[in-house]
Design an enzyme around this catalytic site. Structure first.
Site, PDB file in Angstrom:
ATOM      1  N   CYS A 378       0.998  -1.593   0.235  1.00 38.00           N
ATOM      2  CA  CYS A 378       0.203   0.194   0.221  1.00 38.00           C
ATOM      3  C   CYS A 378       1.019   1.124   0.020  1.00 38.00           C
ATOM      4  O   CYS A 378       1.133   1.666  -0.750  1.00 38.00           O
ATOM      5  CB  CYS A 378      -0.820  -0.343   1.011  1.00 38.00           C
ATOM      6  SG  CYS A 378      -2.453   0.883   0.817  1.00 38.00           S
ATOM      7  N   HIS A 514      -4.053  -5.446   0.328  1.00 39.55           N
ATOM      8  CA  HIS A 514      -2.695  -5.724   1.204  1.00 39.55           C
ATOM      9  C   HIS A 514      -2.353  -7.075   1.492  1.00 39.55           C
ATOM     10  O   HIS A 514      -4.065  -7.812   1.653  1.00 39.55           O
ATOM     11  CB  HIS A 514      -3.875  -5.005   2.953  1.00 39.55           C
ATOM     12  CG  HIS A 514      -3.397  -3.699   3.087  1.00 39.55           C
ATOM     13  ND1 HIS A 514      -2.738  -2.976   3.925  1.00 39.55           N
ATOM     14  CD2 HIS A 514      -4.260  -2.811   2.660  1.00 39.55           C
ATOM     15  CE1 HIS A 514      -2.842  -2.188   4.091  1.00 39.55           C
ATOM     16  NE2 HIS A 514      -2.794  -1.689   2.861  1.00 39.55           N
ATOM     17  N   GLU A 516      -1.478  -9.331   3.499  1.00 38.08           N
ATOM     18  CA  GLU A 516      -1.823  -9.217   4.843  1.00 38.08           C
ATOM     19  C   GLU A 516      -3.151 -10.169   5.083  1.00 38.08           C
ATOM     20  O   GLU A 516      -2.987 -11.246   6.281  1.00 38.08           O
ATOM     21  CB  GLU A 516      -1.435  -9.140   5.601  1.00 38.08           C
ATOM     22  CG  GLU A 516      -2.043  -7.802   6.015  1.00 38.08           C
ATOM     23  CD  GLU A 516      -1.863  -6.255   5.018  1.00 38.08           C
ATOM     24  OE1 GLU A 516      -1.691  -5.195   5.611  1.00 38.08           O
ATOM     25  OE2 GLU A 516      -1.381  -6.088   4.009  1.00 38.08           O
TER      26      GLU A 516
END
Length: 555
Positions: A378, A514, A516
């Site tokens: 990001c 993102h 994750e």
């Protein structure tokens, strides 16, 4: 027919209700049941989207674009179900919806009260979020005794009356402290916590007792006696090194079977072989790699919860112990890149605001110039773009308009228009509200042929979750590409840059999304797995360089 398991917490906060709920969800799922989890947050914010990470921790983004509590990240990491905006709601959202209905005239001029209007709205949202699941685990945020939680507790008390004890079950998570001075385990806080819960009409069916060490049988019997909970339903949950051990611990104490018995559910034995493999891999690494996470919220690790877990997952899938060094980007501004000399890879995560930006740019420059694996997520990708523009494309003072609206080279600027996953065109402009106005949720990304990104994913199109307001400026991309920047991922309509990499670098990747948020311990994520492998390769290369002079002397 959906069964409801309500999880409350007592004595102190941060006992791990979210992890416990997710672990029980994993057990029930392994017993053949479809499971979903809900988090009820007692704060008056509509959602955590505009809350400081220092106060709330990470904002977890769901596939459908909701900004939610970080516990939903735990839920998705432990169970196979995908959470949505229906799986998390706050007091603020409940009140906003009730007030909206009152303004619309839905209540026909009645006086709006906490009971029944607020509690009815809470119950309706719980049922909506649980729809279609065999079992819904509903975590009530806060601690029993907090005034903010009372409407939620009253709502679940009413649900027990409405649905009966064959369809509802109460689990209370509580602290059983060890007092070192006295050399004793103290059960009194748990007794009083249950007493507080019973005073509002809720008798827990199961107690999960958090402690430093496993509870002796005598203390379990004492707790059972004073709380009116059968002794087999007093579960001991002591501290562990890895949260991924918890499903196994709770299963071994019979929690899943106890729940199924109380709810009259016929279920198979829980097969947790996958979790055994995860725990074994985590406990027996063959390698070690050190990753620097350069951010500005490093004083509270919960700010990067999904990120740290994703790195751990990648370690599990590469037999590697991942040592995370959290480095404040402002410290790099003050002391330079010496702080990065001992790490094997550098990661710059997402964030907002200008504080610490130049330190992040220095970290990206250090990684690029020294061949150190770099993953920019990001804002971390935008940082890499700014650094590359300044030092490789001769764009002096290049910046993002977020940090410098008058920059001569706005290589990153406000996203004004994009195509959402459903094909709808979304638009934003300066001056829009901050809450809920970013590019959010799962968005498709097309990967460039022969790119590192394509090789890592093994496919040409992926869907990843976004949370950002700024993007790479298309007007300046051509100049950056001439200098060696590779645009390896784009939005489906080609309007937005989603991934970048450097052709002349061993491993340098930036992504606007993102990754994750979709990493799990049982599967990992290709970007993080590739990043850790690159860190290991860089570490071995560094060792070879250091060993070379001594080898020459030997020759």
């Amino acid at each position: 027919m959906t069964r409801y398991i309500f999880i409350t917490g007592g004595v102190v906060s941060s006992l791990g209700k979210g992890i416990t709920s997710a672990s029980l969800g994993a057990i029930l799922e392994a017993q053949g049941l479809t499971v979903t989890l809900l988090k009820l947050d007692p704060y008056i914010n509509v959602d955590p989207g505009t809350m400081s990470p220092f106060q709330h921790g990470e904002v977890f983004v769901t596939e459908d674009g909701a900004e939610t509590d970080l516990d939903l990240g735990h839920y998705e990491r432990f169970v196979n179900a995908t959470m949505t905006r229906k799986n998390n709601f706050t007091t603020g959202r409940v009140y906003a919806d009730v007030i909206r209905k009152e303004r619309r005239g839905d209540y026909l001029g009645g006086t709006i009260q906490v009971i029944p209007h607020i509690t009815d709205e809470i119950k309706a949202k719980i049922r909506e979020g649980a729809d279609g699941a065999d079992v819904a685990l509903v975590e009530v945020g806060g601690t029993v005794g907090d005034i903010e939680s009372l409407p939620f507790l009253e709502a679940i008390r009413q649900m027990r009356i409405e649905l009966g004890d064959q369809q509802t079950l109460f689990i209370h998570l509580t602290l059983v402290p060890y007092v070192a001075v006295a050399g004793e385990i103290k059960t009194k806080p748990t007794q009083h916590s249950v007493k507080e819960l019973r005073s509002i009409g809720i008798q827990p069916d199961i107690l999960v007792c958090r402690s430093e060490q496993p509870l002796p049988d005598a203390e379990r019997a004492k707790i059972a006696l004073f709380t009116n909970v059968p002794e087999p339903s007093v579960i001991s949950l002591s501290d562990v090194k890895s949260i991924y051990e918890i499903p196994l611990i709770l299963r071994d104490q019979g929690l899943g079977n106890r729940v199924c018995e109380k709810l009259n559910i016929k279920a198979t034995a829980a097969d947790l072989d996958d979790w055994k493999k995860v725990v074994q891999a985590q406990k027996n690494p063959r390698h070690t790699v050190t990753v620097a996470v350069v951010g500005k919220y490093v004083d509270l690790e919960d700010s990067y919860k999904s990120l740290s877990e994703a790195l751990i997952h990648a370690g599990i899938h590469t037999q590697t112990r991942v040592v995370i060094e959290y480095i404040d980007s402002e410290a790099i501004e003050l002391h330079g890149t010496e702080l990065l000399k001992k790490v094997d890879a550098i990661l710059v995560p997402g964030g907002f605001g200008s504080r610490g930006i130049e330190g992040k740019i220095l970290a990206a420059q250090y990684a690029r110039e020294n061949g150190i694996p770099y993953l920019g997520i990001c804002l971390g990708m935008q940082i890499a773009i700014i650094e590359f523009a300044r030092h490789k494309a001769q764009m002096e003072n290049a910046n993002s308009t977020e940090f410098d609206p008058k920059t001569p080279f706005p290589v990153v600027a406000l996203v004004s228009e994009w195509m959402a996953k459903e094909g709808i065109i979304e638009k934003r402009k300066w001056g829009d509200d901050l809450g809920g106005t970013m590019r959010l949720g799962g968005q498709p990304c097309r990967l460039k042929i022969d790119s590192l990104a394509r090789r890592l994913y093994g496919e040409d199109r992926v869907i990843e979750r976004h949370r950002h307001r700024y993007e790479v400026n298309n007007d300046l991309i051509g100049e950056l590409e001439k200098k060696g920047l590779v645009i390896s991922g784009r939005s489906i309509d080609d309007r937005l840059v989603e991934m970048i990499e450097l052709a002349d670098h061993p491993w340098f990747v930036g992504c606007q999304f993102h990754p994750e948020f979709t990493s799990t311990p049982r599967k990992g994520h290709p970007l993080f797995i590739g990043f850790i492998k690159a860190g290991l390769a860089a570490k071995e290369a560094k060792k070879a360089v250091l060993a070379a002079p001594s080898q020459e002397k030997t020759d």
